[in-house]
Design a protein around this motif. Structure first.
Motif, PDB file in Angstrom:
ATOM      1  N   ALA A  82      -1.617   4.910  -0.511  1.00  0.00           N
ATOM      2  CA  ALA A  82      -0.249   5.000  -0.006  1.00  0.00           C
ATOM      3  C   ALA A  82      -0.239   5.603   1.396  1.00  0.00           C
ATOM      4  O   ALA A  82       0.516   5.154   2.276  1.00  0.00           O
ATOM      5  CB  ALA A  82       0.603   5.842  -0.953  1.00  0.00           C
ATOM      6  N   MET A  83      -1.083   6.584   1.624  1.00  0.00           N
ATOM      7  CA  MET A  83      -1.162   7.199   2.942  1.00  0.00           C
ATOM      8  C   MET A  83      -1.732   6.227   3.965  1.00  0.00           C
ATOM      9  O   MET A  83      -1.315   6.224   5.136  1.00  0.00           O
ATOM     10  CB  MET A  83      -2.008   8.474   2.848  1.00  0.00           C
ATOM     11  CG  MET A  83      -1.354   9.552   1.986  1.00  0.00           C
ATOM     12  SD  MET A  83      -2.496  10.801   1.333  1.00  0.00           S
ATOM     13  CE  MET A  83      -2.825  11.754   2.810  1.00  0.00           C
ATOM     14  N   MET A  84      -2.676   5.378   3.560  1.00  0.00           N
ATOM     15  CA  MET A  84      -3.170   4.325   4.454  1.00  0.00           C
ATOM     16  C   MET A  84      -2.015   3.429   4.907  1.00  0.00           C
ATOM     17  O   MET A  84      -1.927   3.056   6.083  1.00  0.00           O
ATOM     18  CB  MET A  84      -4.223   3.471   3.739  1.00  0.00           C
ATOM     19  CG  MET A  84      -5.535   4.138   3.430  1.00  0.00           C
ATOM     20  SD  MET A  84      -6.589   2.980   2.488  1.00  0.00           S
ATOM     21  CE  MET A  84      -7.939   4.042   2.002  1.00  0.00           C
TER      22      MET A  84
ATOM     23  N   VAL B  25       0.057   5.171   7.507  1.00  0.00           N
ATOM     24  CA  VAL B  25      -0.647   5.248   8.792  1.00  0.00           C
ATOM     25  C   VAL B  25      -0.589   3.902   9.516  1.00  0.00           C
ATOM     26  O   VAL B  25      -0.289   3.827  10.712  1.00  0.00           O
ATOM     27  CB  VAL B  25      -2.106   5.695   8.584  1.00  0.00           C
ATOM     28  CG1 VAL B  25      -2.910   5.555   9.873  1.00  0.00           C
ATOM     29  CG2 VAL B  25      -2.162   7.127   8.088  1.00  0.00           C
ATOM     30  N   ALA B  26      -0.880   2.823   8.774  1.00  0.00           N
ATOM     31  CA  ALA B  26      -0.893   1.494   9.393  1.00  0.00           C
ATOM     32  C   ALA B  26       0.496   1.083   9.869  1.00  0.00           C
ATOM     33  O   ALA B  26       0.656   0.469  10.933  1.00  0.00           O
ATOM     34  CB  ALA B  26      -1.445   0.467   8.416  1.00  0.00           C
ATOM     35  N   LEU B  27       1.534   1.403   9.091  1.00  0.00           N
ATOM     36  CA  LEU B  27       2.895   1.070   9.512  1.00  0.00           C
ATOM     37  C   LEU B  27       3.318   1.918  10.709  1.00  0.00           C
ATOM     38  O   LEU B  27       3.954   1.407  11.647  1.00  0.00           O
ATOM     39  CB  LEU B  27       3.861   1.268   8.347  1.00  0.00           C
ATOM     40  CG  LEU B  27       3.758   0.229   7.227  1.00  0.00           C
ATOM     41  CD1 LEU B  27       4.580   0.651   6.026  1.00  0.00           C
ATOM     42  CD2 LEU B  27       4.197  -1.158   7.712  1.00  0.00           C
ATOM     43  N   THR B  28       2.958   3.192  10.698  1.00  0.00           N
ATOM     44  CA  THR B  28       3.268   4.043  11.841  1.00  0.00           C
ATOM     45  C   THR B  28       2.595   3.520  13.105  1.00  0.00           C
ATOM     46  O   THR B  28       3.188   3.525  14.193  1.00  0.00           O
ATOM     47  CB  THR B  28       2.844   5.493  11.560  1.00  0.00           C
ATOM     48  OG1 THR B  28       3.560   5.985  10.422  1.00  0.00           O
ATOM     49  CG2 THR B  28       3.129   6.398  12.745  1.00  0.00           C
TER      50      THR B  28
ATOM     51  N   ARG C 271       0.831  -1.201   0.000  1.00  0.00           N
ATOM     52  CA  ARG C 271       0.000   0.000   0.000  1.00  0.00           C
ATOM     53  C   ARG C 271       0.868   1.254   0.000  1.00  0.00           C
ATOM     54  O   ARG C 271       0.588   2.209  -0.725  1.00  0.00           O
ATOM     55  CB  ARG C 271      -0.918   0.008   1.225  1.00  0.00           C
ATOM     56  CG  ARG C 271      -1.974  -1.073   1.292  1.00  0.00           C
ATOM     57  CD  ARG C 271      -3.080  -0.900   0.261  1.00  0.00           C
ATOM     58  NE  ARG C 271      -2.659  -1.295  -1.067  1.00  0.00           N
ATOM     59  CZ  ARG C 271      -2.534  -2.571  -1.468  1.00  0.00           C
ATOM     60  NH1 ARG C 271      -2.813  -3.564  -0.636  1.00  0.00           N
ATOM     61  NH2 ARG C 271      -2.155  -2.846  -2.700  1.00  0.00           N
ATOM     62  N   THR C 272       1.904   1.269   0.811  1.00  0.00           N
ATOM     63  CA  THR C 272       2.754   2.450   0.889  1.00  0.00           C
ATOM     64  C   THR C 272       3.443   2.711  -0.446  1.00  0.00           C
ATOM     65  O   THR C 272       3.578   3.872  -0.874  1.00  0.00           O
ATOM     66  CB  THR C 272       3.785   2.285   2.015  1.00  0.00           C
ATOM     67  OG1 THR C 272       3.107   1.968   3.240  1.00  0.00           O
ATOM     68  CG2 THR C 272       4.592   3.551   2.220  1.00  0.00           C
ATOM     69  N   LEU C 273       3.851   1.661  -1.118  1.00  0.00           N
ATOM     70  CA  LEU C 273       4.503   1.801  -2.428  1.00  0.00           C
ATOM     71  C   LEU C 273       3.564   2.372  -3.478  1.00  0.00           C
ATOM     72  O   LEU C 273       4.012   2.873  -4.515  1.00  0.00           O
ATOM     73  CB  LEU C 273       5.032   0.439  -2.891  1.00  0.00           C
ATOM     74  CG  LEU C 273       5.841   0.413  -4.197  1.00  0.00           C
ATOM     75  CD1 LEU C 273       7.156   1.156  -4.029  1.00  0.00           C
ATOM     76  CD2 LEU C 273       6.084  -1.018  -4.653  1.00  0.00           C
ATOM     77  N   GLU C 274       2.263   2.354  -3.212  1.00  0.00           N
ATOM     78  CA  GLU C 274       1.285   2.795  -4.219  1.00  0.00           C
ATOM     79  C   GLU C 274       1.407   4.256  -4.610  1.00  0.00           C
ATOM     80  O   GLU C 274       0.730   4.702  -5.547  1.00  0.00           O
ATOM     81  CB  GLU C 274      -0.143   2.508  -3.759  1.00  0.00           C
ATOM     82  CG  GLU C 274      -0.685   1.188  -4.254  1.00  0.00           C
ATOM     83  CD  GLU C 274      -2.154   1.010  -3.951  1.00  0.00           C
ATOM     84  OE1 GLU C 274      -2.991   1.494  -4.745  1.00  0.00           O
ATOM     85  OE2 GLU C 274      -2.471   0.388  -2.929  1.00  0.00           O
ATOM     86  N   MET C 275       2.265   5.012  -3.949  1.00  0.00           N
ATOM     87  CA  MET C 275       2.496   6.372  -4.424  1.00  0.00           C
ATOM     88  C   MET C 275       3.009   6.359  -5.864  1.00  0.00           C
ATOM     89  O   MET C 275       2.899   7.359  -6.586  1.00  0.00           O
ATOM     90  CB  MET C 275       3.495   7.091  -3.516  1.00  0.00           C
ATOM     91  CG  MET C 275       3.645   8.573  -3.818  1.00  0.00           C
ATOM     92  SD  MET C 275       2.101   9.517  -3.662  1.00  0.00           S
ATOM     93  CE  MET C 275       2.056   9.755  -1.874  1.00  0.00           C
TER      94      MET C 275
END
Length: 458
Positions: free
Chosen positions: A302-304, A307-310, A263-267
């Motif tokens: 990507a922002m999700m 957030v989830a990793l943080t 998800r983060t890579l989706e940027m």
């Protein structure tokens, strides 16, 4: 007895006194709305033109959101203009050369400092002021539809201006040269704004002397994606989570962690989609409106992930979030090929065995309610995206089966093109290190078991 006279009058839109004042006549209203919608559309283009090459992650997020809000404002303004005048005045051309000169100049911002100072701090600020003036002048009863559109747009712009002001302060706080550049660029654009008669116009008959423009040649956006210095491994294109997330040998908690990295890579999807939208000037407005929404959704995904990793205590900037997807498609495929491959990826995510339903249930099986919540909405968004992709490829005479057939060749050719950009990646097995830090054990797969990383993936 009920007192009927105390029921709020005129649906509480206005008092009788306020509703009896004369506001803008229809011709003047339409003249202004034409300038507003053109300004909004050019502001949207500013952000799309700069999003891909912008290295600061948080700035990309702001650009992604505000280009979609601008698109919504454009769409509503276009509809309102069409309600008031038939035939509809031209919507695809600048209503005033002086206004367009301002907007063309704002596009020439060299970096985020100038774009935040100029496109936001001058043009968007002036547009917000024009909306406030319009709301104060137009009749609140007869022109309620326009007022409703402008109130919503103004609220968006006020939020975006608060964000941009804070972002600009952060980027210039310890850089006096950057602060001076921002001030000089604002002064330059304000002179152009004055020559245009403001956003609402009309331009004066004898504009003041203007400084030499930057806009002396056609603008060429930079579609090479970049990351800021916090990141590493942007040119290490193999990404183990693409394989790990659906490998049946891997426990659900590790597959869920892989999903959060994906998800983060989706940027990289917004970084690619911006180039499609800029280079498809021939497409109708509705094309840009649809893809603007999808671009924002992909940035939100990507922002999700961040957030989830943080929430798990992970510094996500330490993950090698490579730029390969956008890099190879932006620079080594046509806009239509990019559309085709994007649709094929979206369609491949629909089957339940490995698609979005599977990802949602993987997060549930991992006992991660936040990830499950995010993947529930990610799933819903991707259904919409598949419909958008199918609809616009059909307009190009490309059916779903044809798109799926064409994509492997596009994928193979553009993947091979990445060889010229490859640089040394992280020396460590970063995936195993991440699994050990987060889950307290090694990865279930050794590096050689992670399969062929040259896969079609979003």
């Amino acid at each position: 007895m009920p007192d009927h006279n105390t029921v709020p009058e005129l649906a509480r839109l206005a008092t009788y006194a306020d509703a009896s004042r004369i506001g803008y006549p229809v011709d003047e209203n339409v003249r202004r709305l034409l300038r507003y919608q053109w300004t909004e559309r050019r502001l949207m283009r500013d952000l799309l033109s700069h999003l891909t090459a912008e290295p600061v992650w948080e700035v990309k997020c702001g650009y992604a959101l505000h280009q979609w809000q601008d698109a919504e404002h454009v769409d509503r303004l276009r509809r309102r203009i069409g309600e008031m005048r038939h035939p509809v005045p031209p919507l695809e051309e600048a209503p005033d050369p002086a206004l367009d000169a301002l907007l063309e100049e704002a596009l020439r911002s060299t970096d985020a400092v100038e774009l935040l100072a100029g496109s936001y701090g001058v043009v968007r600020e002036a547009l917000a002021a024009a909306y406030r003036d319009h709301l104060a002048t137009t009749n609140p009863l007869v022109d309620h539809p326009t007022r409703r559109i402008l109130r919503a747009a103004l609220a968006d712009h006020e939020e975006s201006l608060a964000w941009s002001g804070a972002a600009l302060a952060a980027l210039t706080r310890e850089d006096a040269a950057a602060a001076d550049r921002a001030s000089d660029w604002q002064q330059h654009l304000r002179a152009c704004l004055d020559a245009a008669g403001g956003i609402a116009g009309p331009a004066p008959d004898r504009p003041g002397a203007l400084p030499p423009p930057r806009a002396t040649a056609p603008y060429a956006p930079d579609f090479h994606p970049r990351r800021d210095p916090r990141f590493h491994g942007q040119y290490a294109f193999e990404f183990p989570p693409h394989v790990v997330y659906n490998d049946p040998r891997v426990p659900a908690d590790e597959r869920n962690l892989a999903l959060l990295c994906k998800r983060t890579l989706e940027m990289d999807v917004p970084e690619m989609m911006a180039s499609i939208m800029i280079e498809r000037d021939d497409a109708p407005w509705e094309f840009h409106f649809d893809f603007s929404r999808q671009l924002w959704d992909e940035a939100r995904h990507a922002m999700m992930g961040t957030v989830a990793l943080t929430a798990r205590g992970v510094d996500w900037t330490g993950i090698p979030l490579n730029v390969g997807f956008a890099l190879r498609l932006n620079l080594h495929a046509t806009p239509l090929e990019r559309q085709t491959m994007l649709y094929a990826i979206e369609q491949s995510l629909m089957p339940g065995e490995t698609g979005k339903r599977f990802e949602f249930h993987t997060a549930e099986a991992a006992g991660d309610p936040l990830s499950a919540h995010f993947h529930d909405y990610d799933w819903a968004d991707e259904v919409l995206h598949a419909h958008i992709g199918r609809r616009w490829l059909k307009r190009e005479g490309i059916g779903a089966e044809q798109a799926m057939e064409r994509t492997p060749a596009i994928h193979a050719r553009t993947w091979a093109a990445l060889d010229r950009y490859r640089r040394d990646g992280p020396e460590e097995d970063w995936w195993d290190s991440l699994v050990r830090r987060v889950l307290g054990r090694p990865s279930a797969l050794r590096p050689e078991e992670r399969g062929d990383l040259r896969i079609l993936a979003e």
